[in-house]
Design an enzyme around this catalytic site. Structure first.
Site, short mmCIF file in Angstrom:
data_model
loop_
_atom_site.label_atom_id
_atom_site.label_comp_id
_atom_site.label_asym_id
_atom_site.label_seq_id
_atom_site.Cartn_x
_atom_site.Cartn_y
_atom_site.Cartn_z
N HIS A 1 1.37 4.40 -1.03
CA HIS A 1 0.46 5.51 -1.30
C HIS A 1 -0.98 5.24 -0.84
O HIS A 1 -1.66 6.13 -0.37
CB HIS A 1 0.48 5.81 -2.81
N LYS B 1 6.26 7.92 -3.45
CA LYS B 1 5.29 6.93 -2.99
C LYS B 1 5.08 5.82 -4.03
O LYS B 1 5.16 6.06 -5.23
CB LYS B 1 3.94 7.60 -2.70
#
Ligand SMILES: NC(=O)c1ccc[n+]([C@@H]2O[C@H](COP(=O)([O-])OP(=O)(O)OC[C@H]3O[C@@H](n4cnc5c(N)ncnc54)[C@H](OP(=O)(O)O)[C@@H]3O)[C@@H](O)[C@H]2O)c1
Length: 282
Positions: free
Chosen positions: A106, A73
């Site tokens: 993220h 991420k």
């Protein structure tokens, strides 16, 4: 391993192994244990500071790359077109890979539109086999979808029996975005493993509470990535495919929903400040 099809036809294991809060020192051993007991999908993040250790395990494990499904991420600090491209290169280098199976934004903070454009390009180049987001509330998710070419394959959000995300799931289903649960075991909070209702269902099926909770996600077509540093729990969490929950069990679990986050609420100003303030490199 049961597979689930993403909106670009890529198949992803319905269950993977997550390494949030696994120390860099322990991560290599944990990932090797997880791969040894049968996991093939690993979920890490630049912000977990353990991508290098995940990479070391991938290198050592002897499993062909094409049999693995690796997710990492993009952290908030690296949002934006140019920095997202650099961040992908940095993650690939740390993981020792030349492509990622799934790359997620993220957090829904900073210039994530710029990041998404970079990710769309890297997806078309084949460096990212699927792209998605994490912690996006339904409104931000739909806005991102409506203003871009590629619809996220996945939205990884907090989902567990105490926060079931029914409304968010309906929106994701409408747009073909797979729900992936982080904290599928509620991060062991709320005394979940001693919950009377869950214990009763577990006893009925001769399974553990963890297995009932993870099976509940599978019944909802939700991707799961439970974390444990203990090999026997990794095995336990994978042993979900010889039973199913009936309508009565599902109804009892549905009644446990509080309709709100029990771990981290992305609507809170303090959360936005805290996550924007977390720097993972110079
Ligand atoms: N995108 C995001 O913002 C985000 C946020 C959080 C997490 N994630 C991802 O989601 C993954 C999973 O979520 P999570 O790690 O937060 O929490 P989780 O998987 O819901 O719960 C992990 C906790 O449950 C315990 N546990 C696991 N299996 C168990 C079992 N069978 N019996 C009893 N206890 C058990 C673990 O302890 P032991 O380790 O001691 O066994 C640990 O304390 C993460 O690792 C990460 O990859 C993403």
């Amino acid at each position: 391993m049961q597979m689930i099809k993403l909106n670009n036809d890529l198949e992803m294991p319905v269950e993977g192994y997550g390494v949030f809060q696994v120390t860099p020192e322990e991560t290599e051993r944990c990932v090797l244990d997880a791969l040894a007991v049968g996991y093939r999908s690993i979920d890490t993040a630049a912000a977990y500071m353990n991508e290098e250790a995940v990479g070391a395990a991938i290198k050592k494990c002897g499993i062909p790359r094409e049999e693995l499904f690796i997710t990492t991420k993009l952290w908030v600090q690296d949002q934006g077109y140019d920095s997202a491209k650099q961040a992908v290169e940095s993650s690939l280098e740390k993981l020792g890979l030349d492509y990622l199976d799934l790359y997620l934004i993220h957090q829904p903070f900073g210039d994530y539109y710029g990041s998404w454009r970079a990710m769309e390009e890297l997806y078309k180049e084949g460096k990212l086999r699927a792209i998605g987001v994490s912690n996006f509330e339904a409104d931000r998710l739909v806005d991102l979808i409506l203003n871009n070419e590629i619809t996220p394959a996945v939205n990884q959000i907090e989902v567990h029996p105490f926060h079931q995300q029914q409304a968010a799931k309906a929106v994701m289903d409408e747009y073909g975005v797979r729900m992936e649960a982080w904290g599928p075991l509620a991060e062991a909070q709320n005394d979940i493993f001693n919950h009377a209702v869950l214990k009763e269902i577990a006893a009925k099926h001769n399974k553990s509470v963890a297995q009932v909770v993870l099976r509940w996600h599978i019944e909802r077509d939700v991707i799961i990535i439970p974390k444990s540093v203990r090999k026997e729990r990794m095995e336990e969490n994978l042993d979900l495919y010889d039973f199913s929950l009936d309508q009565e069990d599902m109804a009892k679990i549905a009644a446990l929903d509080t309709g709100k986050s029990t771990i981290i609420d992305h609507h809170q100003v303090e959360t936005v400040k805290m996550l924007n303030g977390l720097k993972i490199h110079d």
